[in-house]
Each structure stands twice: as C-alpha cells, then as structure tokens.
Design a protein around this motif. Structure first.
Motif, PDB file in Angstrom:
ATOM      1  N   UNK A   1     118.621 -60.385  74.905  1.00 59.18           N
ATOM      2  CA  UNK A   1     118.258 -60.781  73.553  1.00 59.18           C
ATOM      3  C   UNK A   1     117.585 -59.705  72.743  1.00 59.18           C
ATOM      4  N   UNK A   2     117.397 -58.518  73.332  1.00 58.69           N
ATOM      5  CA  UNK A   2     116.743 -57.422  72.638  1.00 58.69           C
ATOM      6  C   UNK A   2     117.751 -56.322  72.307  1.00 58.69           C
ATOM      7  N   UNK A   3     117.771 -55.850  71.062  1.00 63.02           N
ATOM      8  CA  UNK A   3     118.755 -54.833  70.684  1.00 63.02           C
ATOM      9  C   UNK A   3     118.531 -53.517  71.416  1.00 63.02           C
ATOM     10  N   UNK A   4     119.627 -52.901  71.806  1.00 68.18           N
ATOM     11  CA  UNK A   4     119.570 -51.555  72.377  1.00 68.18           C
ATOM     12  C   UNK A   4     119.623 -50.547  71.237  1.00 68.18           C
ATOM     13  N   UNK A   5     118.887 -49.459  71.387  1.00 66.58           N
ATOM     14  CA  UNK A   5     118.806 -48.506  70.285  1.00 66.58           C
ATOM     15  C   UNK A   5     119.197 -47.104  70.737  1.00 66.58           C
ATOM     16  N   UNK A   6     119.734 -46.368  69.788  1.00 66.83           N
ATOM     17  CA  UNK A   6     120.139 -44.990  70.040  1.00 66.83           C
ATOM     18  C   UNK A   6     118.943 -44.053  69.890  1.00 66.83           C
ATOM     19  N   UNK A   7     119.166 -42.764  70.086  1.00 61.56           N
ATOM     20  CA  UNK A   7     118.077 -41.780  70.028  1.00 61.56           C
ATOM     21  C   UNK A   7     117.486 -41.660  68.625  1.00 61.56           C
ATOM     22  N   UNK A   8     118.230 -42.127  67.620  1.00 61.83           N
ATOM     23  CA  UNK A   8     117.683 -42.079  66.264  1.00 61.83           C
ATOM     24  C   UNK A   8     116.867 -43.331  65.939  1.00 61.83           C
ATOM     25  N   UNK A   9     116.674 -44.210  66.960  1.00 67.29           N
ATOM     26  CA  UNK A   9     115.875 -45.399  66.761  1.00 67.29           C
ATOM     27  C   UNK A   9     116.612 -46.562  66.134  1.00 67.29           C
ATOM     28  N   UNK A  10     117.894 -46.393  65.898  1.00 66.18           N
ATOM     29  CA  UNK A  10     118.688 -47.439  65.261  1.00 66.18           C
ATOM     30  C   UNK A  10     119.604 -48.112  66.290  1.00 66.18           C
ATOM     31  N   UNK A  11     120.021 -49.314  65.966  1.00 70.83           N
ATOM     32  CA  UNK A  11     120.914 -50.036  66.850  1.00 70.83           C
ATOM     33  C   UNK A  11     122.342 -49.520  66.764  1.00 70.83           C
ATOM     34  N   UNK A  12     123.202 -50.090  67.566  1.00 70.62           N
ATOM     35  CA  UNK A  12     124.628 -49.751  67.530  1.00 70.62           C
ATOM     36  C   UNK A  12     125.413 -50.963  68.010  1.00 70.62           C
ATOM     37  N   UNK A  13     126.665 -51.041  67.614  1.00 68.61           N
ATOM     38  CA  UNK A  13     127.502 -52.172  68.003  1.00 68.61           C
ATOM     39  C   UNK A  13     128.209 -51.888  69.324  1.00 68.61           C
TER      40      UNK A  13
END
Length: 497
Positions: A406-418
């Motif tokens: 239930x928690x979004x995974x984030x990239x190195x830029x701190x943003x999510x991805x699909x």
C-alpha cells in the motif's frame, strides 16, 4: 541484500513498522498446500490434452497486432482485476489453449519488423521486407514493376481453391497491413487508396489495396469482410454516411462499395451496429461491413460511445455463424488491430482493453467451434517496447503507480513511477524534471505512461512473441519456431487426409 529487497526496503522503511508484512489478498492461495493443489489441478488439465492429427475443417487465426508477452501479461492482470479477482493468477481464454511456441518476428531486412512483413510471413509462408505485403523478399519497397513478378499466394487463396469459405475481420482499416496480407500484393503497405500511389506505380500497373479487395483474385472471393476503412472505398465526391462532413478518399471517382454490391446482389453491406444486428448471418451469402471511415474505435471508446459499431467478439460470432453454415469449411482471420495503435501512442490502458476484447473473441470462437475439427491459432505479429517492472506488490493495480504494502515505491529523484512503461515514445520527458505519476490519475483512459527515449510514436520491439493453438495439428505449435512456419502448420491442417 538483493537489489529487489533493497529497492522495496528503501521505499517502505519510513512508512512500515519493522516486521510488518505487506497486506495479502484473500483471493489467491495463502498456504503452501493451496499452491500445491493449484499446480496439481493445472497438471491434470495439461495431462488431459491429446494431440489431434486429423485434418481441420476450419482454421481461425487470431492476430493481436503488437500483442507481445508483456502486453499479454498486463492484460491478463487487468482483466482479472477488473473482474474483482486475483489478476496475477487469472486465466484467460487464450491461456487455455494447450499448445504454445515462441515465434521469431524478424523480417527479411529488419531486426525489428513492421506489420506488413510479419502478416505476410504468417499468411504466405515467406519472410519479406519491411513495408511490403504479399510480395517476396526479392523486391525492394516501392518497386512496382518488380513486385508484379514476385507475388506470394496466401493461405486464403489456398483455402478458396479448396472450395472453403473465407473471411477477414479487423478493428483497423480493412486495407491496413495485417488484413491486407490475406488478399493483396503491394510493394508499399501505404498504398491503400488509389491516391496513395505515385503516378509511376499506377502507370506500371499496380493497384491500390482497396481495389484489390474488390477486384482481386482472392479479395473478390472473400465471403465476409468486417472492419474499418470506409473512406478508401468511396470517391472524394461522396459524403460519409455516418459523418457527412467527411468524404471518401478515392480520386478515380469510383465507388467500390457500390461496385461490391453490384457484384454481390444477394449479399449484405452494413456500416453500423444496427444494420449489423439485423443481418441474417446464417443465410447471407456475402457480407461486407465497413464501420468507420478510418480505423474502428478502441474498445474502451466503443463501449463508452453507445456501441455504434460491433465488438470484436460480436463480429467473430457473426463470422462463425455465417461461414460455419458452409459445407466445405472455412478459413477466418481476426485481427485486434488497435492494440498496436494504443502502444504507439504510449497509452497502455487502451492497449490492454483491446487485448481483453481479443480474448473475448477467442472465447467466443472456442465456445462456437468443435476442437476436433477447428484449428484455433492465436498469435501476434510483433511486440512493443512495453515493460512491466518495479517490484510492485501482488494485487497492486496494474495501471497504477508501483507500490508495495500500500506504500508507493519511489525512484532516486524521490518521485513515484508506474508499473507499466515504455522504452521510447511520446511519454518521454523532453524538458524539465520528470513529472511525478503520484500526482496523476495513471488509470485514466488518456494517461500516457512515461518513456525513456522521446519519440513522436513509440516503436515496435524485436523479441519473440507467443503462438498458442488448439485443434487439428495444434501440437505442431511448440518450441521456438520461425514466424513463416505458422503458415505451413495451418496449411497442413487444411490438407485432405
């Protein structure tokens, strides 16, 4: 620590208490013994399959244009989740076909193919050059004079010579590359109407694809044709019957629909779903349906737009009802042509919806035919640069941002991805920082998944695709095979014993 574990831990460490497990869905097996039971049930199903070596009365070829393995997987999950079930373990109609092969999709001159040579390979048994249809590899693209000396006979001509009925269905223009490979020969796939041909090609005797469907040796003998592309058959002076502000594309002044009706006085011509529903499929000797001036609608748009055109499953049912009434059997091509177009637009949802629609057509065919006498072959012509990635948890919405527990995974830029994305295409960020998908409705119908390389149109991909089959000679669909071998499997099934 594995890369996967590190990626998930990085995203979740700040949000989940130590030792907390990701929430599991109760809709799939929860114990070791339950998984064993699931596998044993599948083994029992597989063990019950017996190869059928006898001749086929009928052959139905389904082609999902651009339906690579990642598309099949994502569509399966989407279909299951849309039905409120466990998408990952969901079983589609296509999944039930017992025989499977990996299929090499390279063309004669391309590591990555377009639909013209791949459809030619499947329907004529010969690999050829990108851009050409029904023409051998000896001919360069656009070489009209040479093309007339190297025309390839198709499976549909073979079937017609045996006295079998034949039909072609596509959600794309019926003059588009894949359906055209059933009946046309051209050194340029874009020569769909007469105005598309250069003057030199017309002088050398090349005919546009629409005219070949009406006049050609194979095209004129097709018993059923259903799809889009109405404008290619109407003169520029003719207003479209559904969209009066649009006109035909033909510059020669010919109305090929009227000519078809004169050639087939007992046949039926339809251009909308109401006329289609009123047709007597069991008694109509010939049927032509052209439901849009251009391509038919995407399934998602068709469903929400009042169903002014039939679904792929409805067209498939009509074809089997009509062609199945013939004593000699039939060969039918069914193409889900718009999977490809949605991928080119970087629009995964429409691609998945059209893949699900194809599965519905396959289900209809399996329901209406006898496995003992009908070879059903489902494949793709090529794949796309489409990927499923990012370690999302089981049950995570396939069209949503990647998340675990239930928690979004984030990239190195701190943003999510699909979870879904493209290697290239219009979804690539050109200027400025990457947009954060967590701030968008990634399940929206018009959402474009992010891509790496900026291109105006996402491209095909060159990996193998899957062929799956049931019925007579379906057991030959196995291992890793050349794409043009599919023609010979179908032709062998049609050989009299």
């Amino acid at each position: 620590m594995s890369i996967r574990t590190l990626a998930i831990a990085t995203a979740l460490s700040a949000t989940l208490p130590h030792g907390t497990l990701a929430q599991e869905s109760p809709s799939y097996p929860q114990t070791s013994e339950a998984y064993r039971a699931q596998a044993k049930a599948e083994l029992e199903r597989l063990s019950q399959d017996t190869p059928i070596a006898g001749p086929a009365r009928n052959v139905i070829i389904f082609i999902g244009d651009g339906m690579g393995v990642s598309t099949l997987t994502a569509a399966r999950i989407h279909q299951g989740q849309s039905a409120g079930k466990d998408g990952e373990s969901f079983v589609t109609a296509m999944d039930r076909l017992p025989h499977t092969a990996l299929v090499k999709t390279y063309s004669h001159d391309g590591q990555v193919s377009d639909s013209a040579p791949t459809a030619t390979a499947i329907l004529t048994g010969v690999k050829t050059r990108n851009g050409v249809i029904g023409i051998g590899p000896e001919v360069a693209e656009n070489d009209c004079a040479a093309s007339r000396q190297h025309q390839l006979p198709s499976l549909f001509g073979f079937a017609q010579a045996q006295g079998r009925a034949t039909g072609v269905i596509s959600t794309a223009r019926i003059t588009h590359a894949t359906p055209a490979a059933a009946y046309a020969h051209t050194p340029q796939r874009d020569w769909e109407a007469d105005g598309d041909l250069p003057a030199s090609a017309r002088a050398e005797g090349c005919l546009d694809i629409a005219r070949q469907m009406i006049e050609g040796q194979v095209g004129s003998r097709l018993d059923l044709v259903l799809g889009g592309g109405r404008a290619n058959f109407l003169p520029e002076s003719a207003a479209d019957p559904e969209y009066p502000r649009q006109h035909g594309k033909r510059k020669d002044g010919r109305d090929l629909v009227a000519e078809w009706r004169r050639r087939n006085p007992q046949g039926a011509y339809v251009w909308n779903s109401s006329q289609f529903a009123q047709a007597d499929f069991a008694r109509t000797p010939r049927l032509l349906g052209l439901f849009e001036p251009d391509h038919m609608h995407y399934e998602a748009d068709r469903s929400s737009g009042g169903a002014k055109e039939p679904s792929l499953a409805e067209m498939t049912r009509a074809a089997i009802t009509m062609l199945g009434s013939r004593k000699t059997g039939y060969v039918l091509l069914v193409e889900a042509g718009r999977i490809d177009h949605a991928h080119h637009a970087g629009n995964a949802r429409r691609a998945l919806e059209d893949t699900v629609a194809l599965d519905g057509a396959v289900a209809a065919a399996l329901e209406m035919t006898d496995r003992a006498d009908t070879l059903v072959l489902v494949t793709a012509d090529h794949s796309h640069s489409f990927a499923i990635s990012g370690y999302p948890g089981r049950g995570n919405p396939i069209l949503g941002p990647a998340a675990f527990g239930g928690q979004p995974l984030k990239a190195r830029d701190g943003k999510g991805y699909t979870t879904l994305g493209y290697a290239n295409g219009p979804g690539a960020q050109v200027d400025g920082p990457r947009a954060d998908p967590l701030g968008s409705d990634t399940t929206g119908l018009d959402y474009r998944q992010q891509a790496l390389v900026p291109l105006g149109s996402e491209t095909h991909a060159g990996e193998d695709v899957i062929a799956r089959a049931s019925g007579p000679m379906a057991h030959l669909v196995k291992g890793t095979i050349e794409q043009h071998s599919l023609y010979y499997i179908a032709a062998k099934a049609l050989e009299p014993r």
